[in-house]
Design a protein around this motif. Structure first.
Motif, mmCIF file in Angstrom:
data_model
loop_
_atom_site.group_PDB
_atom_site.id
_atom_site.type_symbol
_atom_site.label_atom_id
_atom_site.label_comp_id
_atom_site.label_asym_id
_atom_site.label_seq_id
_atom_site.Cartn_x
_atom_site.Cartn_y
_atom_site.Cartn_z
ATOM 1 N N ALA B 93 -1.389 10.655 11.384
ATOM 2 C CA ALA B 93 -1.624 11.947 12.016
ATOM 3 C C ALA B 93 -2.580 12.746 11.156
ATOM 4 N N GLY B 94 -3.164 13.730 11.789
ATOM 5 C CA GLY B 94 -4.087 14.584 11.060
ATOM 6 C C GLY B 94 -3.945 16.024 11.504
ATOM 7 N N TYR B 95 -4.478 16.894 10.683
ATOM 8 C CA TYR B 95 -4.504 18.314 11.001
ATOM 9 C C TYR B 95 -5.938 18.783 10.840
ATOM 10 N N LEU B 96 -6.489 19.225 11.935
ATOM 11 C CA LEU B 96 -7.904 19.576 11.965
ATOM 12 C C LEU B 96 -8.033 21.080 12.147
ATOM 13 N N THR B 97 -8.876 21.678 11.363
ATOM 14 C CA THR B 97 -9.070 23.116 11.538
ATOM 15 C C THR B 97 -10.523 23.472 11.274
ATOM 16 N N TYR B 98 -10.999 24.411 12.036
ATOM 17 C CA TYR B 98 -12.380 24.862 11.868
ATOM 18 C C TYR B 98 -12.446 25.873 10.734
ATOM 19 N N VAL B 99 -13.506 25.747 9.952
ATOM 20 C CA VAL B 99 -13.728 26.720 8.881
ATOM 21 C C VAL B 99 -14.890 27.636 9.228
ATOM 22 N N SER B 100 -15.566 27.329 10.299
ATOM 23 C CA SER B 100 -16.645 28.177 10.819
ATOM 24 C C SER B 100 -16.800 27.789 12.290
ATOM 25 N N PRO B 101 -17.678 28.439 13.012
ATOM 26 C CA PRO B 101 -17.764 28.106 14.448
ATOM 27 C C PRO B 101 -17.955 26.624 14.735
ATOM 28 N N TYR B 102 -18.665 25.901 13.862
ATOM 29 C CA TYR B 102 -18.910 24.483 14.147
ATOM 30 C C TYR B 102 -18.309 23.554 13.094
ATOM 31 N N LEU B 104 -15.750 21.862 10.348
ATOM 32 C CA LEU B 104 -14.302 21.685 10.355
ATOM 33 C C LEU B 104 -13.845 20.847 9.166
ATOM 34 N N ILE B 105 -12.561 20.964 8.914
ATOM 35 C CA ILE B 105 -11.912 20.145 7.898
ATOM 36 C C ILE B 105 -10.752 19.418 8.563
ATOM 37 N N ASP B 106 -10.630 18.161 8.209
ATOM 38 C CA ASP B 106 -9.566 17.344 8.789
ATOM 39 C C ASP B 106 -8.735 16.741 7.656
ATOM 40 N N PHE B 107 -7.475 17.064 7.636
ATOM 41 C CA PHE B 107 -6.528 16.465 6.690
ATOM 42 C C PHE B 107 -5.768 15.382 7.446
ATOM 43 N N ARG B 108 -5.708 14.179 6.902
ATOM 44 C CA ARG B 108 -5.102 13.115 7.698
ATOM 45 C C ARG B 108 -4.519 12.038 6.800
ATOM 46 N N GLY B 109 -3.639 11.282 7.389
ATOM 47 C CA GLY B 109 -3.027 10.202 6.643
ATOM 48 C C GLY B 109 -2.475 9.150 7.572
ATOM 49 N N SER B 110 -2.337 7.945 7.061
ATOM 50 C CA SER B 110 -1.778 6.871 7.894
ATOM 51 C C SER B 110 -0.997 5.910 7.017
ATOM 52 N N GLY B 115 2.811 -1.351 4.385
ATOM 53 C CA GLY B 115 2.720 -0.434 3.259
ATOM 54 C C GLY B 115 1.324 0.020 2.907
ATOM 55 N N TYR B 116 0.342 -0.249 3.751
ATOM 56 C CA TYR B 116 -1.000 0.295 3.507
ATOM 57 C C TYR B 116 -0.942 1.799 3.753
ATOM 58 N N LYS B 117 -1.527 2.538 2.845
ATOM 59 C CA LYS B 117 -1.477 4.006 2.969
ATOM 60 C C LYS B 117 -2.869 4.586 2.795
ATOM 61 N N ARG B 118 -3.056 5.694 3.455
ATOM 62 C CA ARG B 118 -4.362 6.360 3.360
ATOM 63 C C ARG B 118 -4.122 7.854 3.487
ATOM 64 N N LEU B 119 -4.651 8.595 2.571
ATOM 65 C CA LEU B 119 -4.578 10.054 2.612
ATOM 66 C C LEU B 119 -5.963 10.572 2.290
ATOM 67 N N GLU B 120 -6.491 11.430 3.144
ATOM 68 C CA GLU B 120 -7.850 11.891 2.872
ATOM 69 C C GLU B 120 -8.126 13.211 3.559
ATOM 70 N N THR B 121 -9.169 13.822 3.106
ATOM 71 C CA THR B 121 -9.636 15.073 3.692
ATOM 72 C C THR B 121 -11.131 14.949 3.924
ATOM 73 N N GLU B 122 -11.544 15.337 5.132
ATOM 74 C CA GLU B 122 -12.968 15.245 5.448
ATOM 75 C C GLU B 122 -13.476 16.585 5.927
ATOM 76 N N PHE B 123 -14.594 16.963 5.375
ATOM 77 C CA PHE B 123 -15.305 18.149 5.852
ATOM 78 C C PHE B 123 -16.486 17.660 6.678
ATOM 79 N N ILE B 124 -16.633 18.201 7.858
ATOM 80 C CA ILE B 124 -17.725 17.776 8.731
ATOM 81 C C ILE B 124 -18.534 18.997 9.157
ATOM 82 N N ALA B 125 -19.820 18.908 8.911
ATOM 83 C CA ALA B 125 -20.757 19.916 9.420
ATOM 84 C C ALA B 125 -21.639 19.196 10.438
#
Lengths: 549, 406
Positions: B93-102, B104-110, B115-125
């Motif tokens: 699951a992830g949590y996506l939020t806009y930091v400006s009109p376009y 965004l930042i997405d916090f997510r993990g799987s 037992g494969y794990k992934r935790l990351e944060t992505e900023f997208i412009a």
């Protein structure tokens, strides 16, 4: 499921009550003195009707997965008068087929004499619906317009479709938005100081020059750098959302007929097929509160009739008009054959013009035409609704069609001629499909001297051979009780005959004449059209016509 | 609904049938003397019972969801990407939020069943340089517990399976530019990461039990890489997530710089994809050729875990993940796709792949191949679900994926 069962039960019980009441009533009369009414009274104020949002995704899903599997209920249209016609109302105004229409009147359509003044545009906000790019803007005269541009692949196509279909649907009787072809010159554009644009994060922020660029990048540009646009005038009154193609508004006292039973909405299956108006949905309608004759009424508009004709929104939507967005039989067929069971849209040849795209009349079959999603009114159309609609379509002469197409202001005369010829072909296909399907006796007249005449809507335009004979059964009709007493039968090869002896002559007397036709090619014509005339002074007035039970 | 049914029948009677339906039911109402009066009476009856127009419960619920999507307020989302291919069924699951009109930042993990794990944060412009550029900045950590390793070369046996694990923190930035907004794409990126190998926890032997650092380059190494890359390509596809037409042709050059100068190397990827619609997209012939070639830096070795390989789900689909691995690879794929409807397509496919120690050995001889059938549930620009059954000479595999194959 429980809710549906309950509703059905209530309907059955009520039907029984209606039947029982009609049977035992001694005072029930079939016709009133003001029959047939030409206009629905709409006597109550709808001032308290509030804005209603209809969710697009829900409507699409409901149409595709609920309505599509519905079988027609065969319910007669609920808003017809006693002569099987649709009276004028806040939904519909009888125009073509009811009153003479000139090419000039058709070309003017709903428009006033004040087109937009494009010398200066002040942008107010973005266009929030539809696929074509556009703006909401104020012209040099301070009037507000909804501007819509053509896409680069199909210059003139989208704007022409809006213009042409606005005129056609106005002539057909629908309330239409005033629209004009206009121009948009970026060098003559201001942004209103309060103008905003909705951003992906949901906020509205000031409209910027880049927002203009973003829209115009998706628009067809003229050689001189300007843009051709279709301008729709802001409607008068207060917009309160859209109307559904089923059910009724619970806050409009004058909305008494379930929309799926409104003949003019059912008829959109025919008119939509003619013009390829595939985007039948609530979102392309508007309800407005307007004041008329001292009352506040809900006025119903068909808007955005531009998703039609050659479907110039997208280069690759070949299936438009041929299949629903999700079409279970076609899906099954292609799934089981790995696509080898070809659908007509995959092979039909088109003569393509950029300003028309894909629109043809040779493979067109009005009985199999489909919108993107099946609204309930589309499902409920009966043969008599289609007959009524086909007569409206057939009322467009070649000249009128060419006049409507000319309002598209095509720069390519060949494209214009092609589009008109396709509309003419499709018109004739509609007449051929629906007019001979049921008894096509129309326009009955009974003269004071007992001469009965009528027309044949299938034979007169050449869609069918004349029947071997017409047969008429004549009755005296008791309007108070519904009882009939035979007068006699007449028969003739021509659509006219003399009354048998014994026709009543006193004012207020009624006669019923059941007219059938003997045509081996059309067994359905043996089902009589029941006509009713009331004696008024020195003539007979048509007060009733029942084409189908 | 009861109200509606009553009115429907009433109006039917009022307009056309002329039976004064209400006369006996409502004895107090005066009998109308005209059709107009009859209808006005019905209008009065409804006027007395007016109710606000409102959507039903189901519609209101759907409207809330669609509003949330369209308003930018849909923060929670599913995340199906696992830490590394071969991890098995993934939930995330992830949590996506806009930091400006376009932007965004997405916090997510799987996490996967193995037992494969992934935790990351992505900023997208997504709209830089006048909507000609897209920037992604990604930081995270992942763990893979049992990555397949069958040995190096094209002729390895299935029975040679070993496995290894790794963890990797990573921080990257990628900029993609579309100078003409159409067709031409130019991209560049930089990534800082560390690969920490661990013993595999799978059922097969752990890799260190069968190999040594001398026989398997990079075994046991924990290199810290500064990975830079640049891509130039021509992309005529309407969308990357789903398309029936267009093509993509690109070359990507990588430089893996090992901080300790032990496992640095260069790599060049060549991609050619073409979709050929037939009969108004009734069918689509889709082809992909993909080659990876590595170039060692003097005195340094390409570590086995970064060598070109086939991950399984989107390349050699009937084979185990990472079934083939060596310094160079070539993949050829063909699909015959059939349009079922706007949301579903089927595909018959054929894959062939080869790895080679020498670039000159990347030819069509001795390729491993498979074939199969797939079903893709898609929208206009994305493929949320792809189900494929693939057959090869090592058995068959049922693949589930949340992305387009190519």
């Amino acid at each position: 499921m429980a809710r549906r069962t309950t509703t059905s039960f209530v309907a059955v019980v009520l039907l029984g009550l209606v039947a029982a009441a009609a049977t035992v009533s001694t005072s029930g009369r079939k016709f009133y003195d003001d029959d047939p009414i030409a206009r629905v009274p709409e006597s109550k104020s709808a001032v308290n009707a509030k804005e209603l949002d209809i969710d697009l995704f829900f409507e699409y899903a409901f149409n595709l997965f609920v309505n599509a599997s519905k079988t027609p209920s065969n319910t007669p249209a609920g808003n017809i008068n006693t002569i099987d016609e649709v009276p004028d109302s806040s939904w519909f105004t009888n125009r073509i087929g009811s009153t003479p229409m000139t090419a000039a009147a058709l070309a003017k359509g709903p428009n006033s004499d004040t087109p937009p003044a494009p010398e200066k545009w002040t942008l107010l906000r973005e266009k929030s619906a539809g696929t074509n790019p556009g703006f909401t803007a104020r012209d040099a005269n301070g009037q507000t317009w909804f501007l819509q541009f053509d896409t680069p692949d199909f210059p003139e196509a989208g704007t022409a479709a809006v213009e042409i279909n606005t005129k056609l649907f106005w002539a057909l009787g629908y309330n239409q938005v005033e629209t004009f072809v206009t121009s948009f010159d970026r060098s003559k554009v201001d942004i209103d100081s309060k103008a905003t644009v909705k951003r992906p994060n949901g906020s509205r922020t000031p409209f910027t020059e880049d927002d203009i660029t973003r829209v115009l990048e998706r628009a067809a540009r003229n050689a001189d750098g300007t843009y051709r646009a279709s301008a729709g005038r802001l409607l008068p009154g207060k917009v309160i959302g859209s109307f559904r193609y089923q059910g009724m508004r619970s806050d409009d006292p004058n909305d008494l007929v379930p929309h799926e039973d409104r003949r003019e909405l059912r008829a959109l299956r025919v008119f939509g097929a003619w013009t390829n108006l595939v985007d039948l949905k609530a979102g392309n309608t508007l309800d407005t509160l307007v004041e008329e004759n001292g009352r506040v009424l809900v006025k119903h508009y068909l808007q955005d009739v531009g998703s039609s004709l050659g479907m110039a929104n997208n280069e690759h939507e070949w299936d438009m008009g041929w299949e629903y967005y999700y079409d279970a039989p076609a899906t099954k067929k292609r799934f089981l054959t790995y696509g080898f069971a070809l659908s007509p849209w995959q092979t039909v040849p088109y003569t393509e013009y950029p300003s028309v795209h894909i629109f043809e009349g040779d493979a067109f079959d009005p009985t199999t035409w489909k919108p993107q999603t099946p609204v309930r009114a589309y499902i409920e159309m009966r043969a008599d609704d289609a007959f009524w609609a086909a007569r409206k379509v057939m009322a467009f002469t070649d000249e009128l069609i060419r006049a409507a197409v000319h309002t598209g202001q095509f720069s390519d005369s060949a494209a214009e001629a092609h589009l008109a010829s396709v509309l003419i072909k499709r018109r004739d296909k509609i007449g051929q499909a629906y007019l001979p399907a049921i008894n096509p006796v129309v326009d009955p007249r009974l003269e004071a001297n007992g001469a009965l005449s009528f027309a044949n809507a299938a034979v007169d335009p050449g869609f069918s051979e004349a029947p071997r004979a017409y047969r008429a059964q004549w009755f005296q009709f008791d309007n108070a009780t519904g009882a009939t007493r035979p007068i006699g039968d007449t028969e003739g090869a021509a659509p006219s005959m003399r009354a048998p002896g014994g026709l009543p002559g006193e004012t207020g007397a009624y006669v019923e004449i059941d007219i059938a036709a003997d045509s081996p090619a059309h067994p359905s014509w043996s089902h009589p059209v029941k006509t009713y005339f009331r004696r008024v002074a020195d003539s007979w007035k048509l007060v009733g016509l029942e084409r189908l039970p | 609904m009861r109200f509606r049914s009553t009115l429907a029948l009433s109006l039917l009677a009022s307009f056309a049938l002329a039976a004064p339906v209400g006369a006996q039911d409502q004895p107090t109402a005066p009998e109308p003397t005209s059709r107009t009066a009859l209808i006005e009476q019905a209008e009065q009856e409804k006027f007395d019972k007016l109710a606000p127009a409102a959507p039903g419960k189901a519609e209101a619920y759907v409207a809330r969801i669609s509003d949330a999507f369209l308003s930018g307020n849909m923060h929670l989302h599913a995340f199906w990407q696992n830490a590394y291919s071969g991890g098995g069924f993934t939930i995330g699951a992830g949590y996506l939020t806009y930091v400006s009109p376009y932007n965004l930042i997405d916090f997510r993990g799987s996490i996967t069943g193995s037992g494969y794990k992934r935790l990351e944060t992505e900023f997208i412009a997504p709209e830089l340089f006048g909507r000609r550029g897209r920037l992604s900045v990604l930081g995270g950590w992942r763990e893979a517990t049992q990555v397949n390793f069958f040995g190096l070369g094209q002729t390895t046996k299935q029975e040679a399976l070993t496995n290894y694990g790794f963890t990797q923190p990573y921080l990257s930035a990628n900029l993609e530019v579309f100078p003409t907004r159409k067709l031409l794409t130019i991209g560049g990126g930089v990534e800082l990461s560390q690969w920490r190998q661990e013993a595999g926890s799978g059922n097969s032997p752990s890799v260190e039990n069968k190999y040594t650092p001398e026989t398997l380059p990079g075994l046991g190494a924990q290199p810290v890489y500064l990975h830079t890359q640049a891509t130039v390509g021509l992309d005529s596809r309407p969308a990357r997530g789903y398309t029936r037409r267009g093509g993509y042709y690109a070359v990507t050059v990588h430089d893996y710089h090992d901080k300790d100068n032990a496992f640095g190397f260069n790599q060049v990827d060549y991609t050619a994809i073409q979709h050929i619609p037939i009969l108004r997209e009734a069918w689509v012939l889709a082809f992909r050729a993909y080659a990876q070639t590595t170039y060692d830096k003097s005195g340094q070795a390409v570590p086995f875990f970064l060598m070109p390989s086939f991950s399984g789900g989107s390349d050699l689909r009937a084979y185990d993940s990472w079934r083939l691995k060596d310094l160079n690879s070539l993949l050829l794929q063909g699909e015959w796709r059939a349009t079922v409807n706007r949301f579903l397509e089927m595909a018959l496919f054929y894959d062939a792949g080869k790895v080679a120690h020498q670039r000159s050995d990347l030819d069509l001889h001795g390729m491993k191949s498979d074939y199969g059938i797939g079903f893709r549930f898609h929208g206009p620009i994305s493929t949320p679900l792809r189900i494929e059954l693939a057959f090869g000479n090592e058995g068959y595999v049922l693949n589930f994926s949340a992305s387009q194959v190519f």
